[in-house]
Design an enzyme around this catalytic site. Sequence first.
Site, PDB file in Angstrom:
ATOM      1  N   SER A  67      32.807  44.964  37.094  1.00 24.16           N
ATOM      2  CA  SER A  67      32.244  46.426  37.657  1.00 24.16           C
ATOM      3  C   SER A  67      32.385  47.657  36.702  1.00 24.16           C
ATOM      4  O   SER A  67      33.291  47.667  35.724  1.00 24.16           O
ATOM      5  CB  SER A  67      32.931  46.744  39.017  1.00 24.16           C
ATOM      6  OG  SER A  67      32.876  45.511  39.891  1.00 24.16           O
TER       7      SER A  67
HETATM    8  N1  SAH Z   1      36.045  42.741  40.516  1.00 24.22           N
HETATM    9  C1  SAH Z   1      35.507  41.896  39.622  1.00 24.22           C
HETATM   10  C2  SAH Z   1      34.039  41.973  39.486  1.00 24.22           C
HETATM   11  C3  SAH Z   1      33.740  40.813  40.429  1.00 24.22           C
HETATM   12  S1  SAH Z   1      32.010  40.333  40.471  1.00 24.22           S
HETATM   13  C4  SAH Z   1      35.812  42.459  37.982  1.00 24.22           C
HETATM   14  O1  SAH Z   1      36.540  43.507  38.004  1.00 24.22           O
HETATM   15  O2  SAH Z   1      35.536  41.715  36.903  1.00 24.22           O
HETATM   16  C5  SAH Z   1      32.068  39.523  42.028  1.00 24.22           C
HETATM   17  C6  SAH Z   1      32.971  38.194  42.002  1.00 24.22           C
HETATM   18  O3  SAH Z   1      33.139  37.701  43.290  1.00 24.22           O
HETATM   19  C7  SAH Z   1      32.456  36.944  41.389  1.00 24.22           C
HETATM   20  O4  SAH Z   1      33.395  36.523  40.295  1.00 24.22           O
HETATM   21  C8  SAH Z   1      32.155  35.999  42.357  1.00 24.22           C
HETATM   22  O5  SAH Z   1      32.338  34.765  41.670  1.00 24.22           O
HETATM   23  C9  SAH Z   1      33.005  36.280  43.453  1.00 24.22           C
HETATM   24  N2  SAH Z   1      32.766  35.765  44.715  1.00 24.22           N
HETATM   25  C10 SAH Z   1      31.306  35.758  45.070  1.00 24.22           C
HETATM   26  N3  SAH Z   1      31.528  35.177  46.483  1.00 24.22           N
HETATM   27  C11 SAH Z   1      32.779  34.612  46.634  1.00 24.22           C
HETATM   28  C12 SAH Z   1      33.552  34.143  47.920  1.00 24.22           C
HETATM   29  N4  SAH Z   1      32.882  33.728  48.788  1.00 24.22           N
HETATM   30  N5  SAH Z   1      34.872  33.906  47.560  1.00 24.22           N
HETATM   31  C13 SAH Z   1      35.378  34.208  46.413  1.00 24.22           C
HETATM   32  N6  SAH Z   1      34.857  34.999  45.329  1.00 24.22           N
HETATM   33  C14 SAH Z   1      33.723  35.259  45.499  1.00 24.22           C
END
Ligand code: SAH
Length: 220
Positions: A67
């Site tokens: 993000s």
């Molecule tokens: N906060 C993170 C950004 C994450 S992007 C950072 O700072 O890098 C969103 C993330 O949510 C991705 O890695 C994706 O794989 C995860 N995600 C999506 N659906 C999910 C689920 N049902 N359970 C766990 N993680 C999930």
Amino acid sequence: MKDAKAPAESETQKAKLVLSLRSGGVADPAVLNAIERTPRDLFVPDLFQERSWEETALPIACGQTISQPLIVGLMTQALSLDSRSRVLEIGTGSGYQTAVLARIARLVYSVERYRTLLGDAEDRFRKLGLLNVITRFADGFEGWPEQAPFDRILVTAAAPETPKALLAQLKPNGVLVAPVGRGPVQILKRYVGDGHSGYSVEELGDVRFVPLLPGVAREL
Ligand code: SAH
């Protein structure tokens, strides 16, 4: 090998970032401090190292994104954390947001559906000496029932609708922050428990997140 930035250069970039966070509405000193102390370059792929301190989201492995710092700041601030908070985070991704939370909160439980992302993030937490992060490879739609209830819950992928299963794992006066919506642009929502079994909802603005996907990923 990765070239380390000259300290003066990265200090200037950090100062610039803090200024942009402030002008974007991040006023909480604990949040600004946590972001300042979290080396974003450690979380960004080699290809984008030059852009580590830019105020922008960047691609990470598995088609996901790290993000934008301002969004990390605003979401962390919206959680109203303190040093006693036990936080559940859904979507570890690179682990950047997790690390920022871990600088402020007591314990952070973070769930991710890609094994590769989780493994890389765990290496980074070790490198940074963050001992208060506990991770799990699982479907975050279900939260983490064995560790519930939580003081705070942060969802870092877009929930298609009100995340009811997660709200059920929030303490009565807890706070849950999540992007909610099915399209490319979602609304960042802040749910605050009313002390019984209800909650109030506040809309914090438009955001763009990758969607929460059901189940764990079968690919690495
Ligand atoms: N906060 C993170 C950004 C994450 S992007 C950072 O700072 O890098 C969103 C993330 O949510 C991705 O890695 C994706 O794989 C995860 N995600 C999506 N659906 C999910 C689920 N049902 N359970 C766990 N993680 C999930």
